[in-house]
Design an enzyme around this catalytic site. Structure first.
Site, short mmCIF file in Angstrom:
data_model
loop_
_atom_site.label_atom_id
_atom_site.label_comp_id
_atom_site.label_asym_id
_atom_site.label_seq_id
_atom_site.Cartn_x
_atom_site.Cartn_y
_atom_site.Cartn_z
N HIS A 127 3.28 -31.75 -60.47
CA HIS A 127 2.13 -31.23 -61.19
C HIS A 127 2.58 -30.36 -62.38
CE1 HIS A 127 -1.60 -28.97 -61.76
NE2 HIS A 127 -2.19 -29.60 -60.81
N GLU B 267 0.88 -34.99 -65.26
CA GLU B 267 1.51 -35.06 -63.94
C GLU B 267 1.82 -36.50 -63.55
OE1 GLU B 267 -1.41 -33.18 -61.42
OE2 GLU B 267 -2.11 -32.02 -63.15
#
Ligand code: TA6
Length: 286
Positions: free
Chosen positions: A159, A261
């Site tokens: 992320h 991400e």
């Protein structure tokens, strides 16, 4: 000549290149969380000034490891337990050399503990190797299914929070023609055309994204994200209203960041018993 090395103070591991090339990466054992990457003069990753760094909650910024659940795609805490678990260092090695060859890497390991077993009853081992070389930060992530017979399925992502000069002038290239799930519009699906520009609260999961996407500011490429064996790409900026709702995120920080991400979100991963999944990500400043 560039000297490569690492230090470990028991809470954080620092990887460094010194000499012709200068670079530093700081990684918390908590979450095996890459919190910063300084490449020459570039501070590549965003880390909120209000991020909690004491292990009481996931670190807001850098590269949280979302595993074995992305977001709220299941009954686990948001983004799973990996980012709030303390990982072990299983290996580290440095190779000092000419600037292009110098590299340093560290491998982190997470296996079930009492806390994890309470919420996820699979036997697993996950290894996460971070390698720093000039202009690049590479991630090699393995998930082993140690169950005697049962397969397991997970969703997850790296992320990544990037620093950007001004998100209003930023675009993400490589997502043209893709279907995406828009979490801002009740998880409806839409088709993306052209470069993705960020003009407000953005939270999109792009399905079957190409393995290379670029983050641009104006016409210049800030960073290239290359992935393998993770089908999807997620793009997130909380924008003003959501920024205010996060205690570990400054109200005025959203213009300076963008999450892009690499993940297995719309396409989960199933690992058969005794087998291993291996995904990679490479961030390039070159
Ligand atoms: O990747 C985007 C996202 O799933 C958003 O929906 C938002 O929840 C973000 O992750 C941050 O999640 P966190 O649990 O770290 O606040």
């Amino acid at each position: 000549m560039t000297t490569a090395g690492w230090t470990n103070d028991g809470e954080t591991v620092t990887l460094y290149l010194r000499g012709e090339k200068e670079a530093t990466v700081k990684i918390y054992l908590f979450g095996a969380h890459v919190a910063s990457w300084q490449d020459g003069k570039d501070n590549v990753l965003f880390l909120s000034s209000k991020a909690k760094l004491d292990g009481t909650k996931a670190i807001r910024g850098g590269i949280p490891i979302c595993f074995p659940q992305f977001g709220g795609l299941g009954s686990l805490p948001n983004h799973g337990f990996a980012r709030t678990s303390v990982w072990q260092v299983s290996e580290a090695k440095a190779h000092s050399s000419t600037s292009e060859e110098a590299s340093v890497s560290v491998t982190f390991l997470l296996e079930p503990n009492e806390r994890i077993r309470k919420i996820w009853q699979n036997e697993f081992r996950t290894e996460y190797t971070v390698t720093l070389c000039a202009g690049n930060l590479k991630f090699d992530w393995k998930v082993y299914n140690k169950n005697s017979s049962e397969p397991f399925t997970f969703t997850g992502a790296l992320h990544t929070y990037f620093n950007v000069p001004d998100v209003a002038g930023v675009s993400v290239r490589g997502l043209d023609g893709l279907t995406y799930t828009d979490k801002v519009r009740n998880n409806q699906q839409f088709k993306n055309t052209g470069d993705l520009k960020i003009t407000g609260f953005t939270d999109r999961v792009f399905h079957n994204a190409p393995d290379t996407v670029e983050v641009l500011s104006g016409d210049s490429v800030l960073v290239t994200v290359k992935k393998t064996n993770m089908a999807d790409a997620v793009v997130w900026n909380p924008w003003a209203a959501n920024a205010k709702k996060m205690s570990d995120f400054g109200d005025n920080e959203y213009p300076g960041m963008l999450c892009v991400e690499a993940g297995a979100v719309n396409t989960p991963v199933t690992v058969q018993a005794g087998k291993v999944w291996n995904g990679t990500m490479t961030l390039s400043k070159l």
